[in-house]
Write a protein that holds these residues in place. Structure first.
Motif, PDB file in Angstrom:
ATOM      1  N   GLY A 278      28.480   7.986  43.770  1.00 46.72           N
ATOM      2  CA  GLY A 278      27.862   8.933  42.845  1.00 46.72           C
ATOM      3  C   GLY A 278      28.766  10.077  42.447  1.00 46.72           C
ATOM      4  N   THR A 279      30.064   9.942  42.660  1.00 51.57           N
ATOM      5  CA  THR A 279      30.992  11.052  42.407  1.00 51.57           C
ATOM      6  C   THR A 279      31.291  11.196  40.923  1.00 51.57           C
ATOM      7  OG1 THR A 279      32.823   9.544  42.894  1.00 51.57           O
ATOM      8  CG2 THR A 279      32.063  10.969  44.667  1.00 51.57           C
ATOM      9  N   GLN A 280      31.399  12.449  40.498  1.00 46.50           N
ATOM     10  CA  GLN A 280      31.707  12.786  39.115  1.00 46.50           C
ATOM     11  C   GLN A 280      32.757  13.889  39.091  1.00 46.50           C
ATOM     12  OE1 GLN A 280      30.154  11.305  36.416  1.00 46.50           O
ATOM     13  NE2 GLN A 280      28.842  10.036  37.732  1.00 46.50           N
ATOM     14  N   LYS A 281      33.666  13.814  38.136  1.00 45.21           N
ATOM     15  CA  LYS A 281      34.636  14.872  37.907  1.00 45.21           C
ATOM     16  C   LYS A 281      34.609  15.244  36.432  1.00 45.21           C
ATOM     17  CE  LYS A 281      38.441  15.253  40.179  1.00 45.21           C
ATOM     18  NZ  LYS A 281      39.822  15.077  40.700  1.00 45.21           N
ATOM     19  N   ALA A 282      34.740  16.529  36.156  1.00 41.11           N
ATOM     20  CA  ALA A 282      34.712  17.006  34.778  1.00 41.11           C
ATOM     21  C   ALA A 282      35.827  18.021  34.571  1.00 41.11           C
ATOM     22  CB  ALA A 282      33.363  17.634  34.451  1.00 41.11           C
ATOM     23  N   THR A 283      36.520  17.873  33.457  1.00 35.81           N
ATOM     24  CA  THR A 283      37.501  18.869  33.015  1.00 35.81           C
ATOM     25  C   THR A 283      37.020  19.417  31.682  1.00 35.81           C
ATOM     26  OG1 THR A 283      39.321  17.720  34.122  1.00 35.81           O
ATOM     27  CG2 THR A 283      39.897  19.291  32.395  1.00 35.81           C
ATOM     28  N   VAL A 284      36.764  20.718  31.642  1.00 35.67           N
ATOM     29  CA  VAL A 284      36.194  21.314  30.431  1.00 35.67           C
ATOM     30  C   VAL A 284      37.147  22.355  29.862  1.00 35.67           C
ATOM     31  CG1 VAL A 284      33.845  20.916  31.201  1.00 35.67           C
ATOM     32  CG2 VAL A 284      34.938  23.089  31.712  1.00 35.67           C
ATOM     33  N   ASN A 285      37.148  22.446  28.557  1.00 36.45           N
ATOM     34  CA  ASN A 285      37.911  23.464  27.837  1.00 36.45           C
ATOM     35  C   ASN A 285      37.293  23.575  26.447  1.00 36.45           C
ATOM     36  OD1 ASN A 285      39.710  25.264  26.794  1.00 36.45           O
ATOM     37  ND2 ASN A 285      41.504  23.948  26.952  1.00 36.45           N
ATOM     38  N   GLN A 286      36.112  24.184  26.393  1.00 32.48           N
ATOM     39  CA  GLN A 286      35.389  24.227  25.128  1.00 32.48           C
ATOM     40  C   GLN A 286      34.452  25.420  25.072  1.00 32.48           C
ATOM     41  OE1 GLN A 286      31.948  21.368  24.848  1.00 32.48           O
ATOM     42  NE2 GLN A 286      33.047  20.353  26.532  1.00 32.48           N
ATOM     43  N   SER A 287      33.999  25.697  23.855  1.00 33.50           N
ATOM     44  CA  SER A 287      33.066  26.795  23.612  1.00 33.50           C
ATOM     45  C   SER A 287      31.716  26.233  23.199  1.00 33.50           C
ATOM     46  CB  SER A 287      33.589  27.712  22.503  1.00 33.50           C
ATOM     47  OG  SER A 287      34.805  28.304  22.868  1.00 33.50           O
ATOM     48  N   LYS A 288      30.690  27.046  23.387  1.00 33.15           N
ATOM     49  CA  LYS A 288      29.343  26.651  23.012  1.00 33.15           C
ATOM     50  C   LYS A 288      28.648  27.852  22.386  1.00 33.15           C
ATOM     51  CE  LYS A 288      26.705  22.929  23.679  1.00 33.15           C
ATOM     52  NZ  LYS A 288      27.083  21.561  23.295  1.00 33.15           N
ATOM     53  N   LEU A 289      28.025  27.661  21.236  1.00 36.12           N
ATOM     54  CA  LEU A 289      27.278  28.717  20.559  1.00 36.12           C
ATOM     55  C   LEU A 289      25.799  28.507  20.824  1.00 36.12           C
ATOM     56  CD1 LEU A 289      27.239  31.160  18.599  1.00 36.12           C
ATOM     57  CD2 LEU A 289      26.942  29.501  16.733  1.00 36.12           C
ATOM     58  N   LEU A 290      25.123  29.545  21.353  1.00 33.74           N
ATOM     59  CA  LEU A 290      23.697  29.476  21.655  1.00 33.74           C
ATOM     60  C   LEU A 290      22.955  30.502  20.814  1.00 33.74           C
ATOM     61  CD1 LEU A 290      25.166  28.413  24.346  1.00 33.74           C
ATOM     62  CD2 LEU A 290      22.984  28.863  25.433  1.00 33.74           C
ATOM     63  N   THR A 291      21.921  30.060  20.170  1.00 33.20           N
ATOM     64  CA  THR A 291      21.086  30.963  19.366  1.00 33.20           C
ATOM     65  C   THR A 291      19.795  31.262  20.106  1.00 33.20           C
ATOM     66  OG1 THR A 291      20.104  29.085  18.227  1.00 33.20           O
ATOM     67  CG2 THR A 291      22.055  30.077  17.229  1.00 33.20           C
ATOM     68  N   GLU A 292      19.094  32.300  19.638  1.00 30.64           N
ATOM     69  CA  GLU A 292      17.830  32.718  20.248  1.00 30.64           C
ATOM     70  C   GLU A 292      17.999  32.950  21.740  1.00 30.64           C
ATOM     71  OE1 GLU A 292      14.746  29.994  19.297  1.00 30.64           O
ATOM     72  OE2 GLU A 292      15.147  30.034  17.154  1.00 30.64           O
ATOM     73  N   ILE A 293      18.952  33.809  22.097  1.00 34.40           N
ATOM     74  CA  ILE A 293      19.289  33.992  23.505  1.00 34.40           C
ATOM     75  C   ILE A 293      18.220  34.741  24.278  1.00 34.40           C
ATOM     76  CG2 ILE A 293      21.763  33.908  23.119  1.00 34.40           C
ATOM     77  CD1 ILE A 293      21.803  36.955  23.216  1.00 34.40           C
ATOM     78  N   ASN A 294      17.287  35.372  23.602  1.00 35.75           N
ATOM     79  CA  ASN A 294      16.201  36.031  24.314  1.00 35.75           C
ATOM     80  C   ASN A 294      15.106  35.048  24.716  1.00 35.75           C
ATOM     81  OD1 ASN A 294      17.340  38.607  24.153  1.00 35.75           O
ATOM     82  ND2 ASN A 294      16.540  38.892  22.077  1.00 35.75           N
ATOM     83  N   SER A 295      15.232  33.846  24.224  1.00 37.40           N
ATOM     84  CA  SER A 295      14.247  32.829  24.543  1.00 37.40           C
ATOM     85  C   SER A 295      14.586  32.167  25.868  1.00 37.40           C
ATOM     86  CB  SER A 295      14.210  31.767  23.439  1.00 37.40           C
ATOM     87  OG  SER A 295      13.410  30.677  23.843  1.00 37.40           O
ATOM     88  N   GLU A 296      13.567  31.796  26.623  1.00 35.53           N
ATOM     89  CA  GLU A 296      13.769  31.094  27.877  1.00 35.53           C
ATOM     90  C   GLU A 296      13.639  29.592  27.668  1.00 35.53           C
ATOM     91  OE1 GLU A 296      14.714  32.057  30.855  1.00 35.53           O
ATOM     92  OE2 GLU A 296      14.952  34.118  30.173  1.00 35.53           O
ATOM     93  N   SER A 297      13.952  29.127  26.444  1.00 32.89           N
ATOM     94  CA  SER A 297      13.793  27.716  26.139  1.00 32.89           C
ATOM     95  C   SER A 297      14.734  26.881  26.979  1.00 32.89           C
ATOM     96  CB  SER A 297      14.053  27.457  24.652  1.00 32.89           C
ATOM     97  OG  SER A 297      15.424  27.660  24.357  1.00 32.89           O
TER      98      SER A 297
END
Length: 469
Positions: A278-297
């Protein structure tokens, strides 16, 4: 968002729960003999042939946290409230969390032979190690976005580095005297991995745009684990199954000088675990834009999760165990025995310097141990022990004041109880010897190994390959 980041941090850190129990070194208890593999635990003419804990408690747990977040963590653990209003942010300050627990589920040891004082032992342990460096901002973001500057790029605020590894350890130990002053021992172990997490966020930034009620988060780093979601963890996860197998080796020696100075050195738990189920490895180098940040969605949380989850690939990997080097020196002065111990992790951060002061009266002893941890934590430990040749009962703590304050704070739900680094530590053990008494040959017709003419010294034979013929 906040729940996701908290989950990532907890997955990297494991549970608050480093226990070396230094006051037990040089005591000839079962713990001493299993941890310091050249140490003997049977006494001629007094001890019985076999010993075990009979599944009775034999464990030690200790944790500590140091940094600007001490009060925040104290309030979180003692009151259940995450309040970061007093926590300075924007400074890049790092907090340190470490843990090392050791639970002996079952032990069995036997006196094998009078000649060379040979002892053999079998044990089942559950071990866990945690070491985590995290920023103030990592905690503050769980509380509120409002403390962070908007319309300004904040760099490095989520930089976190740490690991957690837990596993079963099934061991065979063997020790013998090389001569009257020198002894050697070895411990070979088969490991079964339980949980593994390693998180290394090297670069990160956050940009909050209040005009459009959105934020942009960027993460650059790696993550490895043997599970993708905490929902996958259940009671079966903690059973030994060897789906993630490993090996480790401990070896040590002790020597007593003519003037009574006792010296001991050990390499402990030098090994690895092959994480492959069940092993997983991840290499990340990215951005993410989130809208409605006051929402707990849940949608926002899932978008953050996707930074890691969509980058994961199934991959097997090796992880080293938290091997240590220990050096110990002591000398008995009547009822008082001082001891100096230096312990250093070989592959991971951390180590301790401890000065054990033990006073003994008949079968009862008490110890006080000032200890300096290399994570810049000073602790005071105490221990009480009742020990006869065939019974041992001990209990103590490596961190007296923090443990007392932590317990009092939780009981009273008051974060203002205690100060300085957070911490808690407790250990205890019960051991019983049974069977025939291992008498000296002049008092017994039957003695393990005394009539075995073919039996020699394992270590003498091993070292003989270096001798010239």
């Amino acid at each position: 968002m906040k729940k996701l980041l908290l989950t990532i941090t907890l997955m990297a850190s494991g549970y608050f729960a480093n226990a070396q129990q230094y006051a037990l070194f040089g005591t000839k208890t079962m713990f001493d003999a299993f941890e310091n593999v050249a140490q003997k635990s049977f006494t001629l003419d007094s001890s019985r042939k076999f010993s075990s804990n009979f599944f009775l408690p034999y464990f030690g747990v200790n944790a500590a946290n140091v940094g600007d977040a001490e009060y925040v963590v104290r309030k979180l653990t003692q009151q259940g409230v995450n309040d970061t209003r007093t926590l300075p942010i924007g400074t890049g300050a790092i907090n340190h969390l470490y843990e090392n627990s050791n639970i002996y589920v079952a032990t069995f040891r036997l006196f094998k032979s009078y000649k060379y004082h040979k002892e053999i032992g079998l044990s089942w342990q559950i071990r866990s190690d945690v070491n985590l460096d995290y920023t103030n901002e990592t905690l503050a973001i769980f509380d509120s976005y409002s403390r962070f500057k908007s319309d300004t790029q904040l760099d490095g605020i989520f930089n976190t580095r740490g690991y957690q590894q837990s596993y079963h350890q099934f061991s065979f130990t063997y020790r013998e005297n090389y001569n009257k002053r020198l002894a050697f021992g070895v411990k070979a172990s088969l490991l079964s991995g339980i949980l593994y997490n390693k998180l290394d966020i090297r670069n990160s930034n956050l940009y909050i745009d209040n005009s459009i009620n959105a934020l942009a988060i960027r993460l650059d780093g790696t993550y490895a684990s043997n599970f993708s979601d905490t929902d996958e963890i259940n009671k079966n996860t903690f059973l030994p199954n060897f789906k993630n197998p490993g090996l480790s080796l401990s070896f040590g020696t002790n020597y007593t000088t003519k003037k009574g100075l006792y010296l001991m050195a050990n390499i402990k738990d030098l090994g690895f675990i092959w994480w492959r189920s069940g092993t997983q490895k991840a290499t990340v180098n990215q951005s993410k834009l989130l809208t409605e940040i006051n929402s707990e969605s849940s949608n926002n949380n899932q978008e953050i999760r996707d930074i890691f989850l969509l980058s994961q690939q199934s991959e097997k990997f090796l992880a080293a165990t938290n091997a240590k080097f220990d050096a110990y020196v002591s000398k008995q002065y009547g009822f008082y025995k001082p001891a100096l111990i230096v312990s250093k992790n070989l592959f991971y951060k951390g180590g301790d310097i401890a000065f054990v002061n033990t006073i003994t009266h008949q079968n009862i002893s008490a110890s006080v141990t000032p200890l300096y941890n290399f994570n810049h934590i000073f602790m005071i430990g105490i221990q009480g022990k009742y020990q006869t040749p065939n019974f041992e009962l001990f209990g103590g703590t490596d961190n007296l004041f923090s443990t007392f304050n932590q317990a009092r704070g939780i009981y009273n739900s008051n974060a203002d109880i205690g100060s300085g680094p957070n911490g808690a530590s407790v250990y205890m053990g019960v051991g019983i010897k049974f069977g025939n008494i291992v008498n000296h040959p002049q008092f017994s017709d039957v003695m393990p190994g005394i009539n075995d003419q073919q039996e020699g010294s394992f270590f003498k034979n091993l070292f003989s390959i270096f001798k010239r013929k």
